[in-house]
Scaffold this active site. Structure first.
Site, PDB file in Angstrom:
ATOM      1  N   LYS A 101      -8.194 -39.687  64.733  1.00  0.00           N
ATOM      2  CA  LYS A 101      -9.027 -39.437  63.558  1.00  0.00           C
ATOM      3  C   LYS A 101      -8.487 -40.230  62.377  1.00  0.00           C
ATOM      4  CE  LYS A 101      -9.379 -36.967  59.793  1.00  0.00           C
ATOM      5  NZ  LYS A 101     -10.210 -37.866  59.038  1.00  0.00           N
ATOM      6  N   GLY A 145       0.429 -38.696  56.305  1.00  0.00           N
ATOM      7  CA  GLY A 145      -0.432 -38.420  55.158  1.00  0.00           C
ATOM      8  C   GLY A 145       0.315 -37.642  54.093  1.00  0.00           C
ATOM      9  N   GLY A 200       0.296 -32.079  55.502  1.00  0.00           N
ATOM     10  CA  GLY A 200       1.310 -31.841  56.539  1.00  0.00           C
ATOM     11  C   GLY A 200       1.702 -30.375  56.623  1.00  0.00           C
ATOM     12  N   GLU A 216       4.866 -37.641  59.112  1.00  0.00           N
ATOM     13  CA  GLU A 216       5.323 -38.725  58.223  1.00  0.00           C
ATOM     14  C   GLU A 216       4.607 -38.505  56.895  1.00  0.00           C
ATOM     15  OE1 GLU A 216       7.488 -41.075  58.950  1.00  0.00           O
ATOM     16  OE2 GLU A 216       7.304 -41.685  61.050  1.00  0.00           O
ATOM     17  N   CYS A 271       3.814 -45.151  50.991  1.00  0.00           N
ATOM     18  CA  CYS A 271       4.746 -44.019  51.044  1.00  0.00           C
ATOM     19  C   CYS A 271       6.141 -44.471  50.644  1.00  0.00           C
ATOM     20  CB  CYS A 271       4.763 -43.422  52.439  1.00  0.00           C
ATOM     21  SG  CYS A 271       5.086 -44.642  53.704  1.00  0.00           S
ATOM     22  N   GLU A 331       4.996 -37.364  43.625  1.00  0.00           N
ATOM     23  CA  GLU A 331       4.391 -38.595  44.136  1.00  0.00           C
ATOM     24  C   GLU A 331       3.097 -38.873  43.370  1.00  0.00           C
ATOM     25  OE1 GLU A 331       2.495 -38.778  48.110  1.00  0.00           O
ATOM     26  OE2 GLU A 331       3.676 -40.588  48.430  1.00  0.00           O
TER      27      GLU A 331
HETATM   28  P1  NAD Z   1      -4.184 -37.176  53.331  1.00  0.00           P
HETATM   29  O1  NAD Z   1      -3.150 -36.185  53.737  1.00  0.00           O
HETATM   30  O2  NAD Z   1      -5.161 -36.767  52.303  1.00  0.00           O
HETATM   31  O3  NAD Z   1      -5.044 -37.615  54.604  1.00  0.00           O
HETATM   32  C1  NAD Z   1      -4.441 -38.121  55.780  1.00  0.00           C
HETATM   33  C2  NAD Z   1      -5.331 -37.802  56.968  1.00  0.00           C
HETATM   34  O4  NAD Z   1      -5.363 -36.382  57.161  1.00  0.00           O
HETATM   35  C3  NAD Z   1      -6.786 -38.250  56.795  1.00  0.00           C
HETATM   36  O5  NAD Z   1      -7.282 -38.735  58.019  1.00  0.00           O
HETATM   37  C4  NAD Z   1      -7.470 -36.954  56.397  1.00  0.00           C
HETATM   38  O6  NAD Z   1      -8.844 -36.937  56.680  1.00  0.00           O
HETATM   39  C5  NAD Z   1      -6.710 -35.957  57.249  1.00  0.00           C
HETATM   40  N1  NAD Z   1      -6.777 -34.565  56.771  1.00  0.00           N
HETATM   41  C6  NAD Z   1      -7.004 -34.131  55.514  1.00  0.00           C
HETATM   42  N2  NAD Z   1      -6.974 -32.778  55.496  1.00  0.00           N
HETATM   43  C7  NAD Z   1      -6.728 -32.371  56.753  1.00  0.00           C
HETATM   44  C8  NAD Z   1      -6.564 -31.092  57.367  1.00  0.00           C
HETATM   45  N3  NAD Z   1      -6.692 -29.963  56.673  1.00  0.00           N
HETATM   46  N4  NAD Z   1      -6.307 -31.044  58.697  1.00  0.00           N
HETATM   47  C9  NAD Z   1      -6.156 -32.167  59.422  1.00  0.00           C
HETATM   48  N5  NAD Z   1      -6.319 -33.404  58.891  1.00  0.00           N
HETATM   49  C10 NAD Z   1      -6.589 -33.509  57.575  1.00  0.00           C
HETATM   50  O7  NAD Z   1      -3.415 -38.500  52.897  1.00  0.00           O
HETATM   51  P2  NAD Z   1      -4.039 -39.874  52.357  1.00  0.00           P
HETATM   52  O8  NAD Z   1      -4.509 -39.699  50.962  1.00  0.00           O
HETATM   53  O9  NAD Z   1      -4.985 -40.441  53.350  1.00  0.00           O
HETATM   54  O10 NAD Z   1      -2.737 -40.802  52.364  1.00  0.00           O
HETATM   55  C11 NAD Z   1      -1.818 -40.835  51.321  1.00  0.00           C
HETATM   56  C12 NAD Z   1      -0.594 -40.015  51.639  1.00  0.00           C
HETATM   57  O11 NAD Z   1      -0.038 -40.439  52.877  1.00  0.00           O
HETATM   58  C13 NAD Z   1       0.509 -40.193  50.619  1.00  0.00           C
HETATM   59  O12 NAD Z   1       1.117 -38.959  50.361  1.00  0.00           O
HETATM   60  C14 NAD Z   1       1.476 -41.143  51.321  1.00  0.00           C
HETATM   61  O13 NAD Z   1       2.793 -41.102  50.845  1.00  0.00           O
HETATM   62  C15 NAD Z   1       1.364 -40.681  52.726  1.00  0.00           C
HETATM   63  N6  NAD Z   1       1.806 -41.718  53.660  1.00  0.00           N
HETATM   64  C16 NAD Z   1       2.976 -41.512  54.345  1.00  0.00           C
HETATM   65  C17 NAD Z   1       3.449 -42.499  55.202  1.00  0.00           C
HETATM   66  C18 NAD Z   1       4.722 -42.305  55.992  1.00  0.00           C
HETATM   67  O14 NAD Z   1       4.902 -42.999  56.977  1.00  0.00           O
HETATM   68  N7  NAD Z   1       5.609 -41.419  55.617  1.00  0.00           N
HETATM   69  C19 NAD Z   1       2.735 -43.685  55.356  1.00  0.00           C
HETATM   70  C20 NAD Z   1       1.549 -43.852  54.635  1.00  0.00           C
HETATM   71  C21 NAD Z   1       1.091 -42.851  53.787  1.00  0.00           C
END
Ligand code: NAD
Length: 488
Positions: A175, A228, A233, A248, A282, A379
């Site tokens: 997804k 994310g 998480g 992550e 990130c 962040e």
């Molecule tokens: P997000 O958490 O909003 O979304 C990530 C994914 O999770 C998307 O596909 C989203 O649709 C899905 N999602 C959202 N709510 C959900 C739920 N309740 N259940 C299951 N899935 C759900 O994050 P984003 O805005 O897409 O990305 C930015 C974030 O990701 C920042 O915090 C960034 O630091 C982090 N990030 C971390 C890494 C790493 O490797 N540590 C790498 C890239 C980004």
């Protein structure tokens, strides 16, 4: 012009969602529509999980080196399509073209590296405490893995999860973020073309609460690999039930500049670390801790360089910084500018939107920041960095570690003792010496500590993430031997 309509990929077929609903996605640099996508629902996830469960039986029986060979084909196709894919990526998210190419290159590197790991799914052998008994471990695939990804590296991040999971013999329900569904479709098209059998990779597009949550809760899924936001998480951990979860998450990374540092080098590092990808990484350096004596000189140099950075659509020439991903991101980043001002930090430059079309935000630098301030602790995920000046090394380390996150921390120093002390004392999953917080390579473990999560998805540890290690005892004594009881 009629917008292209993209489908989902389930059980080897490109299909519409059961919901019969779609969503649209705009390019954040031009605000033009890029396509129409399927708004998946729970039914779609269930179908994808069933297909992945069926495909698992055959896929997991294929010897890992052969599974690896398919990934070499994936690498080849990514290489052949690199330029087109990079352009499409930029059209979808506005990213600077050179960075988009880097995104694809990362996936090529991962496919090539992890294909070889198919020949190294090492277990261990060890001695038994009993005579004529053999002890070892072997690696089993986990089953169906749910891969949930963010938008900021729409080809690279899925590759960090999906390629190792496949080599290890798992099947996938993928997804992607709703901000980059087109990249996900293109990515899966390449896997299909490379000959990944039907049902082994399934793509369900749609919202986090509907599609994402069903993947998290579904009992047929044995592992969740999530990248994310920290709060997503946390929710995933609450909802997943008993299954393996790899997280992550976000961070609040730092570059420390000691008084003996090569200042020009550190400056280049801060510019790239803080403003590369408009700070939407990130690993972005959203904090700088600089030695007191260097503060005013460093700020002057940084201001001069930052003011020359060119914002714009990543397909145009000479662009340094692309847009933020959407309007909500623009509003969030700006809200932190207001927070910083209210907290009493000094805004050196930026602090506002650039232009009226596209979601561009000026490189923003706060100084006279204290470690307790929210702009130092939280962040932001935009081109904003906060400068704190420190009295000495110990104070720098203390301030660096004062946050709840710990992904990628860096220090610039020529003092070898301080460099090694920093490696030991910095509370982060990754430490850089004399290099910025950005620059992870695919063949080393990647991941954080504290609120940045706990998984290690790159490098050799990826194999540990995506397998179960099974312990095997073979007793060839021909009699019953009792561990811990037969002591003679
Ligand atoms: P997000 O958490 O909003 O979304 C990530 C994914 O999770 C998307 O596909 C989203 O649709 C899905 N999602 C959202 N709510 C959900 C739920 N309740 N259940 C299951 N899935 C759900 O994050 P984003 O805005 O897409 O990305 C930015 C974030 O990701 C920042 O915090 C960034 O630091 C982090 N990030 C971390 C890494 C790493 O490797 N540590 C790498 C890239 C980004």
């Amino acid at each position: 012009m009629k917008l292209p309509v993209f489908k989902m990929y389930i059980d080897g077929k490109w299909v519409n969602s059961h919901s019969e609903e779609t969503f649209q996605k705009i390019n954040p640099a031009t605000e033009k529509l890029v396509g129409v996508f399927q708004k998946g629902n729970k039914e779609d996830v269930k179908k994808a999980v069933n297909a992945a469960e069926r495909a698992f039986e055959k896929w997991s029986e294929i010897p890992a080196p052969k599974r690896g060979k398919i990934l070499l084909k994936v690498a080849q196709l990514l290489e052949q399509n690199k330029e087109n894919l990079a352009k499409e990526l930029t059209e979808e998210m506005g990213k600077v073209l050179a960075e988009a190419r880097g995104d694809i290159q990362e996936a090529i590197d991962m496919a090539e590296y992890i294909a070889g790991e198919g020949r190294r799914l090492f277990g261990r052998t060890t001695t038994s405490e009993l005579k004529d008994k053999f002890a070892m471990t072997v690696r089993d695939p986990i089953g169906v893995v749910g891969c949930i990804t963010p938008w900021n590296f729409p080809i690279a991040i899925p590759s960090w999860k999906i390629f190792p999971a496949l080599v290890c013999g798992n099947t996938i329900v993928f997804k992607p973020s709703s901000d980059t569904p087109r990249c996900a479709v293109k990515f899966v098209e390449i896997l299909e073309k490379a000959g990944i059998p039907k049902g082994v990779i399934n793509l369900v597009t749609g919202g986090g609460n509907e599609v994402g949550m069903e993947i998290v809760r579904n009992k047929g899924i044995r592992m969740i690999s999530f990248t994310g936001h920290r709060d997503t998480g946390k929710e995933i951990l609450r909802q997943a039930g008993i299954k393996k979860v790899s997280l992550e998450l976000g961070s609040k990374n730092v570059i420390i500049i000691m008084d003996d540092a090569d200042l020009n080098l550190a400056l280049e590092g801060v510019l790239w670390g803080a403003f590369g990808t408009a700070g939407q990484r990130c690993t972005a350096a959203s904090r700088v801790i600089v030695a007191k004596d260097l503060k005013s000189k460093f700020e002057k140099m940084l201001l001069e360089k930052a003011s020359k950075l060119k914002l714009g659509y990543g397909l145009n020439k000479g662009i340094d910084i692309g847009p933020l991903i959407n309007k909500a991101a623009l509003e969030k980043v700006h809200s932190y500018t207001e927070i910083g001002k209210k907290e009493g930090a000094k805004l050196l430059t930026g602090g506002k939107r650039s232009g009226t079309k596209g979601f561009f935000y000026l490189p923003t630098i706060f100084t006279d920041v204290s470690p307790y301030m929210r702009i130092f602790q939280e962040e932001i995920f935009g081109p904003t960095t906060a400068i704190f000046s420190c009295k000495n090394f110990d104070e720098a380390i203390e301030a660096a570690n004062s946050v709840e996150y710990g992904l990628s921390f860096s220090i610039y120093t020529k003092n070898i003792n301080n460099a090694f002390k920093a490696i030991k004392k910095l509370q982060s999953g990754i430490v850089y010496i004399n290099a910025p917080t950005i620059g992870a390579e695919i063949h080393l473990p990647f991941g954080g500590i504290k609120n940045s999560g706990f998984s290690r998805e790159g490098g050799w540890t990826a194999i540990e993430e995506f397998t179960n290690e099974k312990t095997v005892y073979i007793d060839f004594s021909g009699k019953l031997q009792k561990a811990q009881i037969d002591l003679d």
